[in-house]
Design a protein around this motif. Structure first.
Motif: not given
Length: 320
Positions: A164-169, A172-177, A184-195
């Motif tokens: 998996h790429p790092f963004s997917s990793a 996964i943390v945002a969903q499982e933890v 906090e990791f969910g915010i990073i995942a969403d920010e990455a999704a928006y560029g």
């Protein structure tokens, strides 16, 4: 023995409990929900748009950082940012004023202290109660994040090893933890999704939460992004370091527990002895209270007690 010191203590304890009561009344339902699920996922499952959820969580995380430049308020805001308290800075100031008024009313009813002293003590109680409550919440949240972080990093390592790429990793943390780290990791995942750059988001999170281990993670990812290398191996090594530091921290805490209690006892013993003497012989100090040296001597003793407490804290406060 005068009952006024006891009244002061009871009023301060009541003011401290009032802060927690207000928070539970206003945010009790959401707090109970947050203790069971990841709040970001809960907001998404309720049908909220991903961008709207990101905006909400960002505002909650950043609302206290805007007031870090204001003198005195910055002390409260720094703790509130670490605790991620839902109260806004204005609400915290209003609560401090409310608690000060409650303390003043209690002091007016229960004591015969002079008006200027009551005003000063009321302000100190209002500010002190809010600060102590925020400090407790911040320490609890920081401890939980430090405990969750090794598992989160190891989860990213396993994700990277299967391709998996790092963004997917991160996702996964945002969903499982669970919270607080999951959101906090969910915010990073969403920010990455928006560029937004993931390295920048990680650095921002490390700066907000202000823990050494998160800074290690942000620096490791930043170096790997610039110079290349096997990120899975880097993070695996980092997870071992974080676990070793966490284990060492717990060991140091256990070793210094006796010294901390000894220091607390030595700091409180003179006050307990003073209370015991006053209970046993209320007139014990009458002969010296009228002399001109009594107040200066009492201030000197109080200064030594404060210095003793500070040095006891320094001696057992071992950084890991």
């Amino acid at each position: 023995m005068s009952p006024e010191p006891i009244i002061y203590g009871v009023i301060f304890f009541a003011v401290l409990m009032l802060v927690e009561g207000l928070y539970l009344v206003v945010f009790g339902k959401s707090i109970r929900m947050n203790s069971r699920v990841n709040r970001r996922i809960d907001l998404l499952e309720k049908g909220n748009d991903r961008e709207q959820v990101l905006d909400t969580l960002r505002k909650e995380r950043e609302q206290h950082r805007k007031s870090l430049q204001i003198p005195l308020v910055s002390i409260i805001s720094k703790k509130a940012a670490k605790a991620n308290i839902a109260f806004s800075p204005k609400a915290l100031i209003m609560i401090m004023i409310l608690l000060g008024v409650v303390a003043f009313i209690g002091l007016t009813i229960g004591t015969s202290t002079a008006l200027p002293v009551r005003i000063v003590v009321s302000v100190v109680m209002g500010f002190g109660a809010v600060y102590m409550w925020l400090n407790k919440k911040a320490n609890a949240r920081m401890s939980l994040i430090e405990e969750q972080l090794p598992e989160a990093v190891e989860l990213m390592v396993r994700s990277l090893k299967v391709g998996h790429p790092f963004s997917s990793a991160i996702n996964i943390v945002a969903q499982e933890v669970a919270d607080p780290l999951g959101t906090e990791f969910g915010i990073i995942a969403d920010e990455a999704a928006y560029g937004m750059d993931i390295t920048e988001s990680l650095s921002k999170m490390a700066e907000t939460i202000d823990t050494q281990d998160l800074r290690f993670l942000a620096v490791a990812v930043s170096i790997q992004q610039k110079s290349g290398g096997n990120l899975a191996e880097i993070l695996a090594g980092l997870a071992k370091v974080i676990r070793a530091r966490f284990k060492l921290f717990r060991r140091v805490k256990a070793i210094t527990a006796e010294a901390k209690w000894s220091g607390m006892f030595l700091s409180l013993f003179p006050l307990m002895a003073l209370a015991g003497i006053n209970l046993a012989q209320p007139n014990y100090y009458d002969a010296v209270m009228e002399t001109k040296y009594f107040i200066p001597a009492a201030l000197v003793v109080a200064g030594f007690l404060i210095i003793n407490y500070i040095f006891m804290k320094i001696m057992v406060n071992i950084k890991v």
